[in-house]
Motif scaffolding. Structure first.
Motif, PDB file in Angstrom:
ATOM      1  N   THR A 120     -22.252  -5.806 -33.826  1.00  0.00           N
ATOM      2  CA  THR A 120     -23.600  -6.309 -34.120  1.00  0.00           C
ATOM      3  C   THR A 120     -23.522  -7.367 -35.220  1.00  0.00           C
ATOM      4  O   THR A 120     -24.106  -7.226 -36.280  1.00  0.00           O
ATOM      5  CB  THR A 120     -24.542  -5.173 -34.567  1.00  0.00           C
ATOM      6  N   LYS A 121     -22.752  -8.402 -34.923  1.00  0.00           N
ATOM      7  CA  LYS A 121     -22.526  -9.469 -35.894  1.00  0.00           C
ATOM      8  C   LYS A 121     -23.826 -10.247 -36.178  1.00  0.00           C
ATOM      9  O   LYS A 121     -24.183 -10.503 -37.311  1.00  0.00           O
ATOM     10  CB  LYS A 121     -21.502 -10.430 -35.292  1.00  0.00           C
ATOM     11  N   ALA A 122     -24.503 -10.642 -35.097  1.00  0.00           N
ATOM     12  CA  ALA A 122     -25.756 -11.390 -35.231  1.00  0.00           C
ATOM     13  C   ALA A 122     -26.897 -10.387 -35.277  1.00  0.00           C
ATOM     14  O   ALA A 122     -26.973  -9.497 -34.435  1.00  0.00           O
ATOM     15  CB  ALA A 122     -25.928 -12.331 -34.050  1.00  0.00           C
ATOM     16  N   LEU A 123     -27.777 -10.543 -36.264  1.00  0.00           N
ATOM     17  CA  LEU A 123     -28.869  -9.575 -36.376  1.00  0.00           C
ATOM     18  C   LEU A 123     -29.892  -9.804 -35.277  1.00  0.00           C
ATOM     19  O   LEU A 123     -30.263 -10.929 -34.965  1.00  0.00           O
ATOM     20  CB  LEU A 123     -29.522  -9.684 -37.744  1.00  0.00           C
ATOM     21  N   ASN A 160     -36.062  -6.012 -33.506  1.00  0.00           N
ATOM     22  CA  ASN A 160     -36.445  -4.877 -32.664  1.00  0.00           C
ATOM     23  C   ASN A 160     -37.796  -5.103 -31.971  1.00  0.00           C
ATOM     24  O   ASN A 160     -38.271  -4.268 -31.240  1.00  0.00           O
ATOM     25  CB  ASN A 160     -36.387  -3.542 -33.415  1.00  0.00           C
ATOM     26  N   THR A 161     -38.378  -6.273 -32.207  1.00  0.00           N
ATOM     27  CA  THR A 161     -39.533  -6.680 -31.400  1.00  0.00           C
ATOM     28  C   THR A 161     -39.304  -8.140 -31.032  1.00  0.00           C
ATOM     29  O   THR A 161     -38.428  -8.786 -31.591  1.00  0.00           O
ATOM     30  CB  THR A 161     -40.869  -6.626 -32.186  1.00  0.00           C
ATOM     31  N   HIS A 219     -27.962  -3.804 -25.676  1.00  0.00           N
ATOM     32  CA  HIS A 219     -29.113  -3.787 -26.589  1.00  0.00           C
ATOM     33  C   HIS A 219     -29.420  -2.392 -27.107  1.00  0.00           C
ATOM     34  O   HIS A 219     -29.915  -2.242 -28.209  1.00  0.00           O
ATOM     35  CB  HIS A 219     -30.345  -4.413 -25.929  1.00  0.00           C
ATOM     36  N   GLU A 220     -29.115  -1.364 -26.320  1.00  0.00           N
ATOM     37  CA  GLU A 220     -29.398  -0.017 -26.823  1.00  0.00           C
ATOM     38  C   GLU A 220     -28.206   0.910 -26.610  1.00  0.00           C
ATOM     39  O   GLU A 220     -28.201   2.040 -27.054  1.00  0.00           O
ATOM     40  CB  GLU A 220     -30.634   0.552 -26.114  1.00  0.00           C
ATOM     41  N   GLU A 221     -27.180   0.393 -25.899  1.00  0.00           N
ATOM     42  CA  GLU A 221     -26.052   1.229 -25.531  1.00  0.00           C
ATOM     43  C   GLU A 221     -25.173   1.525 -26.756  1.00  0.00           C
ATOM     44  O   GLU A 221     -25.168   0.760 -27.714  1.00  0.00           O
ATOM     45  CB  GLU A 221     -25.181   0.518 -24.492  1.00  0.00           C
TER      46      GLU A 221
END
Ligand SMILES: Nc1nc2c(ncn2[C@@H]2O[C@H](COP(=O)(O)OP(=O)(O)OP(=O)(O)O)[C@@H](O)[C@H]2O)c(=O)[nH]1
Ligand SMILES: [Mg+2]
Length: 291
Positions: A75-78, A81-82, A256-258
Motif C-alpha cells: 500500500t505504497k500509494a495512499l 476510502n471514499t 482494494h479489500e483483499e
C-alpha cells in the motif's frame, strides 16, 4: 418437469464467448516479461502517467502493480476510502523495487490529483497542469491547486526537462461502473486531454477499474472479464465518446479489500501493465532517435 427432460438454462444475454484473450495460466511468464523489460538506450526510464476522475482507482492501480511485482500486498500509494473528494494531491513518482534493495525497474508510474466532476474552472486547470506534466515540467511533490495552474516561476516548475522527465505513455484510469452515466462535460475534458496528448504524439491507453462492481460475473471470477458483454458495451461507448480505440482500452481489478493476492487478478494486472509498457517503449524509442 425436472430431471432428464428439463431444457438447459437460457444463455445469459450479458455473457458470451471471450472477445479478448489473457494468458491466465502463465502468470510467471508475464511477470518475467515485465522483469526482463529494458529500454533500448542505457539510463532511460519509462514514465507512465495516470490521470482520471477523483476516485477512479489511480492510486489503487499503483498499489496493485507494486503488489504483483513484490508478490505481497503493498500500500505504497495512499488510497481514499471514499470517492467523493480528491485524495491524492501531490504529483508523485513511484519507483518499483526489483530483486532486493537499491535496484529498481526501469519504469516509473506517476500519480496525480484526480479531476473533479463538478467545476468547469477546476477541470480547465486540471487539463493545463496535465499538459505541463506530459512535457516533464512538473517536479515531484508539487501540490496541485485546483484553482490555478502551475506557473513557470513556481519552484516546482521544471524549466529544462530531459527525456526521462517527460511522460512516455498516458493512462486514463476510468471507473467502469460510472461510464454509462458520465457527464458530457467530463467526456469533453477527456477528449481535450486526448487531443493534447495526440499533439505530442504520445501513446494513450485507458484502463477500466472496478469491473467487479460493474459486472457480478467478474466479481465471482475475474477470468470472466473479457466474456462480459456489459464490459464490452461500456468500453465501446467510452471509445466512441473519448476517441481512444478499443485495442488501447484494458480492464483491471485492483486490489482494494483483499488481504491475499490472487493469480488471476495478478495475470490481468500484468497483461495490462505489459501493454502499457510496450506502448510507452515505442514512444521512448522514437524520441530517442529524434534527440
Ligand atoms: N471494487 C473495487 N474498488 C476499487 C477498485 N479500485 C479502486 N477501488 C476503490 O475505489 C476507491 C478510490 O480509489 P483510489 O485509488 O483512492 O482512487 P484515485 O483515483 O487515486 O482517487 P484520487 O486520489 O482522489 O484522485 C477506494 O476506496 C478503492 O478501494 C477496484 O478495481 N474495484
Ligand atoms: Mg489517488
Amino acid at each position: 418437469m425436472g430431471g432428464w427432460f428439463s431444457s438447459p438454462p437460457p444463455p445469459d444475454p450479458l455473457f458470451g464467448d471471450p472477445w479478448r484473450t489473457v494468458n491466465w495460466g502463465d502468470k510467471q511468464k508475464a511477470l518475467q516479461d515485465v522483469k526482463d523489460y529494458e529500454p533500448r538506450t542505457e539510463g532511460r526510464q519509462l514514465r507512465i502517467l495516470l490521470h482520471g476522475l477523483v476516485g477512479a482507482g489511480k492510486s489503487s492501480f499503483i498499489n496493485s502493480v507494486q503488489s504483483v511485482l513484490q508478490g505481497r500486498m503493498c500500500t505504497k500509494a495512499l488510497v481514499a476510502n471514499t470517492s467523493h473528494s480528491s485524495f491524492t494531491k501531490k504529483y508523485t513518482t513511484y519507483q518499483f523495487e526489483k530483486d532486493g534493495l537499491d535496484t529498481f525497474y526501469p519504469f516509473v508510474i506517476n500519480d496525480m490529483m484526480g479531476m473533479t466532476n463538478s467545476n468547469y474552472r477546476n477541470r480547465k486547470v486540471h487539463v493545463k497542469d496535465l499538459k505541463r506534466a506530459l512535457k516533464g515540467h512538473v517536479k515531484d511533490s508539487y501540490t496541485f491547486n485546483p484553482e490555478s495552474k502551475l506557473t513557470k516561476d513556481d519552484p516546482y516548475y521544471n524549466n529544462a526537462p530531459n527525456v526521462n522527465d517527460k511522460v512516455h505513455v498516458l493512462v486514463s484510469v476510468i471507473d467502469a461502473d460510472t461510464v454509462a452515466r458520465m457527464d458530457d462535460k467530463v467526456l469533453t475534458a477527456l477528449w481535450e486531454i486526448r487531443e493534447e496528448a495526440s499533439d505530442l504524439e504520445l501513446p494513450q491507453v485507458a484502463i477500466f477499474t472496478k469491473i467487479d462492481v460493474l459486472c457480478p460475473e467478474i466479481k465471482k471470477d475475474v477470468r470472466n472479464v473479457y466474456k462480459s458483454k456489459e464490459l464490452k458495451k461500456t468500453m465501446e461507448k467510452f471509445s466512441k465518446e473519448v476517441g481512444i480505440p478499443m485495442n488501447c482500452i484494458f480492464a483491471v481489478k485492483n486490489y482494494h479489500e483483499e488481504v491475499k493476492l490472487n493469480n488471476d487478478t495478478d495475470a490481468l494486472i500484468l497483461s495490462t501493465l505489459s501493454c502499457i509498457i510496450n506502448s510507452g517503449n515505442d514512444f521512448l524509442q522514437m524520441i530517442d532517435v529524434e534527440e
